[in-house]
Design an enzyme around this catalytic site. Structure first.
Site, mmCIF file in Angstrom:
data_model
loop_
_atom_site.group_PDB
_atom_site.id
_atom_site.type_symbol
_atom_site.label_atom_id
_atom_site.label_comp_id
_atom_site.label_asym_id
_atom_site.label_seq_id
_atom_site.Cartn_x
_atom_site.Cartn_y
_atom_site.Cartn_z
ATOM 1 N N GLN A 71 0.840 -1.202 0.000
ATOM 2 C CA GLN A 71 0.000 0.000 0.000
ATOM 3 C C GLN A 71 0.875 1.251 0.000
ATOM 4 O OE1 GLN A 71 -3.280 -0.479 2.596
ATOM 5 N NE2 GLN A 71 -3.905 1.651 2.560
ATOM 6 N N HIS A 101 0.551 -2.674 11.164
ATOM 7 C CA HIS A 101 1.655 -3.514 11.650
ATOM 8 C C HIS A 101 2.067 -3.200 13.089
ATOM 9 C CE1 HIS A 101 2.022 -5.456 7.812
ATOM 10 N NE2 HIS A 101 2.025 -4.276 7.219
ATOM 11 N N GLN A 156 1.288 -11.419 10.147
ATOM 12 C CA GLN A 156 1.806 -10.214 9.494
ATOM 13 C C GLN A 156 0.993 -8.960 9.848
ATOM 14 O OE1 GLN A 156 0.326 -9.071 5.771
ATOM 15 N NE2 GLN A 156 2.268 -9.397 4.713
#
Length: 323
Positions: free
Chosen positions: A20, A209, A258
């Site tokens: 992204q 994340h 992830q």
């Protein structure tokens, strides 16, 4: 017709797939207009999603393309379209890897996940990530010129009971942090005081994340469990461990972890270099990963495929590579 049997994997080449932030209005349009396999990819995505993703990619509007649940399938589709053109031309990699979202593109290229399943999964992934944290609660910042150990210490000292974690370890020169807005702002200030060249707050829609993404991770885990994954035909380097994934169960587990885990991009690229990779091909929109390769190891060749001109340049250089 895609001639899969023509593809020759070349032992010194890795394909990398962007994440992204690489989106741009017009992405994939030129390849789609010239190559049936690229056009077919966009048609498949439109069918899988039930709306004209192709039109958003080719014509915008940009505001819509920037929406996370649109951006993620859009970049995946443009990347897979470019990869399919390369495959049709007879080129295949020894290894694949992708940055965050790009790991799904890598798994499509490796045969782990069917393309239609991947498109629907990343649409949901984007939606879940967007919904995991209310607007304004989370933030991200890029720390330039401070090593990982020092950035981790800055995050720990700035957290003060909130979340502040390394999110993208892009290179030894560039680490992105993520967490609660106030904690990330404290960390950016602290990083500058401790010698960072720059600390830049990023314009992002969510704190990706980091552990604030746990609700999205849990929702995505259910989706990934429901689709069929198979053993990758090409080894995939996963973000969360910077290790090779060679089985379906390991691939699924890595894609789940992830969401809250750091993208260990610097370590992933160094693993590929240790495996003998000399040439990296960024397959999909933008040149973000090519820039990071230059930061990590300038001695390696970095190519990209996003349109006709870059495709032709890359094909010429790949044709000269040893098989």
């Amino acid at each position: 017709m895609i001639r899969e049997n023509m593809t020759t994997s070349q032992s010194t080449i890795a394909f990398l797939f962007p994440g992204q932030g690489s989106q741009a209005v017009g992405m994939g349009k030129e390849l789609s207009g010239q190559y049936p396999e690229a056009r077919q990819t966009f048609d498949e995505a439109d069918d899988a999603l039930g709306y004209k993703l192709s039109q958003l990619c080719f014509e915008g509007p940009e505001e819509k393309l920037r929406m996370t649940e649109v951006t993620q399938p859009a970049i995946l589709t443009a990347s897979v379209a470019a990869w399919r053109v390369l495959r049709e031309k007879g080129f295949g990699p020894a290894f694949v890897a992708g940055h965050s979202l790009g790991e799904y593109s890598a798994h499509v290229a490796a045969g782990t996940i069917g393309f239609s399943d991947a498109v629907r999964t990343v649409r949901n992934r984007g939606k879940y990530m967007q919904e995991a944290v209310p607007a304004g609660v989370g933030a991200m910042a890029a720390i330039l010129g401070l090593d990982l150990e020092k950035v981790a210490a800055v995050c720990a000292d700035a957290a003060q009971g909130e979340v502040c974690e390394p999110a993208n370890i892009n290179s030894s020169e560039q680490i992105v942090i993520s967490g609660n807005t106030a904690a990330v702002e404290r960390a950016a200030k602290l990083a500058s005081e401790r010698g960072a060249k720059r600390a830049i707050m990023l314009s992002v829609s969510a704190p990706f994340h980091c552990s604030l993404m746990k609700p999205a991770q849990d929702r995505l885990a259910a989706d990934l469990t429901a689709i069929h994954l198979q053993k990758p035909a090409v080894p995939v380097v996963c973000n969360v461990d910077a290790m090779l994934v060679e089985g379906a169960a390991a691939a699924q587990d890595a894609l789940v972890r992830q969401v809250t885990g750091s993208v260990k991009w610097d370590q992933s690229v160094r693993l590929l270099i240790a495996k003998g990779i000399e040439t990296f091909v960024e397959v999909g929109p933008g040149k973000v990963l090519s820039g990071l390769i230059r930061q990590i190891d300038r001695s390696r060749t970095s190519l990209n495929v996003s349109d006709e001109a870059s495709l032709q340049k890359t094909l010429e250089q790949l044709a000269a590579e040893p098989t």
